[in-house]
Design a protein around this motif. Structure first.
Motif, PDB file in Angstrom:
ATOM      1  N   ILE A 220      -2.049 -66.440  36.003  1.00  0.00           N
ATOM      2  CA  ILE A 220      -2.491 -65.046  35.783  1.00  0.00           C
ATOM      3  C   ILE A 220      -1.234 -64.181  35.705  1.00  0.00           C
ATOM      4  N   ASN A 221      -1.213 -63.238  34.787  1.00  0.00           N
ATOM      5  CA  ASN A 221      -0.147 -62.230  34.810  1.00  0.00           C
ATOM      6  C   ASN A 221      -0.799 -60.860  34.978  1.00  0.00           C
ATOM      7  N   VAL A 222      -0.448 -60.182  36.054  1.00  0.00           N
ATOM      8  CA  VAL A 222      -0.989 -58.849  36.329  1.00  0.00           C
ATOM      9  C   VAL A 222       0.010 -57.827  35.795  1.00  0.00           C
ATOM     10  N   PHE A 223      -0.472 -56.882  34.984  1.00  0.00           N
ATOM     11  CA  PHE A 223       0.438 -55.875  34.416  1.00  0.00           C
ATOM     12  C   PHE A 223      -0.310 -54.575  34.191  1.00  0.00           C
ATOM     13  N   SER A 224       0.455 -53.500  33.903  1.00  0.00           N
ATOM     14  CA  SER A 224      -0.184 -52.196  33.704  1.00  0.00           C
ATOM     15  C   SER A 224      -0.538 -51.981  32.245  1.00  0.00           C
ATOM     16  N   ILE A 225      -1.795 -51.633  32.016  1.00  0.00           N
ATOM     17  CA  ILE A 225      -2.256 -51.368  30.648  1.00  0.00           C
ATOM     18  C   ILE A 225      -1.812 -49.972  30.202  1.00  0.00           C
ATOM     19  N   PHE A 226      -1.353 -49.162  31.169  1.00  0.00           N
ATOM     20  CA  PHE A 226      -0.916 -47.806  30.823  1.00  0.00           C
ATOM     21  C   PHE A 226       0.561 -47.770  30.405  1.00  0.00           C
ATOM     22  N   LYS A 227       1.218 -48.911  30.473  1.00  0.00           N
ATOM     23  CA  LYS A 227       2.632 -48.979  30.107  1.00  0.00           C
ATOM     24  C   LYS A 227       2.709 -49.463  28.650  1.00  0.00           C
ATOM     25  N   ALA A 228       3.184 -48.623  27.752  1.00  0.00           N
ATOM     26  CA  ALA A 228       3.211 -48.965  26.327  1.00  0.00           C
ATOM     27  C   ALA A 228       4.043 -50.232  26.092  1.00  0.00           C
TER      28      ALA A 228
END
Ligand SMILES: Nc1ncnc2c1ncn2[C@@H]1O[C@H](COP(=O)(O)OP(=O)(O)OP(=O)(O)O)[C@@H](O)[C@H]1O
Ligand SMILES: O=c1ccn([C@@H]2O[C@H](COP(=O)(O)O)[C@@H](O)[C@H]2O)c(=O)[nH]1
Length: 249
Positions: free
Chosen positions: A223-231
């Motif tokens: 799993i890779n968790v990341f921010s969808i708000f970061k372009a």
């Protein structure tokens, strides 16, 4: 794996993954709004996904329902839990239809498949058909979670990810990874670059719910968790760059 026909492959660009399962939280669709679906945010999400599809990456999406279900959850208080959960699953169908529509108008070819049968509205989930769509370069949006109450769309992401043989589950959320503590509450919390499933369990870190985490661990599905708000973050994860937190066996 066949190359997606709609992809404009650039030989110099080599993604780390050929098939991904992207978990989008329902709240990602709200943008700056308090609830519901924000059109500008929808367009932004479509552009982020198109960037990786154009690199030849096959994309399955599981969408959450928090943006809609939160709006009606006051009314759900005191309800039978299973009925409330069915409402939540139906909320994900609304999101899936909105996202699929925006994708089809934004230069992608998307298909929505639902775990709950709502025949005149969306296709039912059929694993073989979903895999064929992915091979054809279509984005498949999996709606209605697992189709069962007492589960979440995180678990649906782990399940569908394994079923369609995705190489990784990408959990797009509000924060840019997994932290030593909830970063919304503890400003001294620091982000992990990498983490094993066992560490996540032992430290009780909120990566995904425990059912989803256990399924991914048992099936050796990272799993890779990341921010969808970061372009551009989605593309960076797909390129195998150090973005967010990788949870692995
Ligand atoms: N150790 C931690 N690291 C990162 N985030 C954490 C941690 N502990 C708690 N959180 C919180 O978890 C939240 C993200 O997880 P959550 O599962 O609630 O969101 P989601 O699945 O994206 O939303 P939805 O329920 O709409 O699908 C973040 O907002 C963050 O504040
Ligand atoms: O498999 C599933 C998936 C979801 N639900 C219900 O839907 C809501 C919305 O999903 P989120 O993962 O919270 O975005 C969830 O709270 C459950 O009530 C479900 O029952 N089964």
């Amino acid at each position: 794996m066949p190359v997606a026909p709609q992809a404009q492959n650039d030989a110099t660009v080599k993604p780390a993954y050929q098939r991904i399962l992207l978990k989008l939280s329902g709240e990602a669709l709200m943008g700056d709004d308090a609830f519901g679906i924000n059109r500008a945010m929808l367009a932004k999400l479509v552009a982020e996904v198109k960037e990786v599809v154009d690199m030849g990456v096959q994309v399955g999406i599981v969408i959450g329902g928090g943006n809609i279900f939160r709006g009606v959850s006051q009314g759900a208080a005191g309800m039978d839990r299973a009925n409330a959960d069915y409402m939540g699953m139906l909320a994900t169908v609304i999101n899936a239809i909105a996202l699929g529509d925006a994708m089809n108008r934004g230069g992608l070819v998307a298909r929505v498949q639902s775990a709950l049968t709502i025949e005149p509205v969306v296709e039912p989930y059929i694993r073989g058909k979903a895999i064929r769509y992915l091979e054809e370069g279509k984005v498949v949006i999996f709606a209605a979670g697992t189709g069962n109450p007492f589960f979440t769309t995180d678990t649906a992401a782990a399940l569908r990810g394994r079923e369609v043989e995705a190489q990784i589950v990408l959990k797009a959320t509000k924060v840019d990874g997994v932290y030593t503590a909830d970063p919304m509450k503890d400003k001294t919390a620091t982000r992990y670059n990498k983490l094993t499933f066992d560490e996540a369990f032992v430290k009780n870190l909120k990566v995904m719910d425990a059912t989803a985490l256990a399924l991914c661990r048992d099936q050796k599905l990272p799993i890779n968790v990341f921010s969808i708000f970061k372009a551009g973050a989605l593309k960076r994860v797909v390129m195998g760059e150090d973005e967010g937190t990788l949870v692995h066996n």
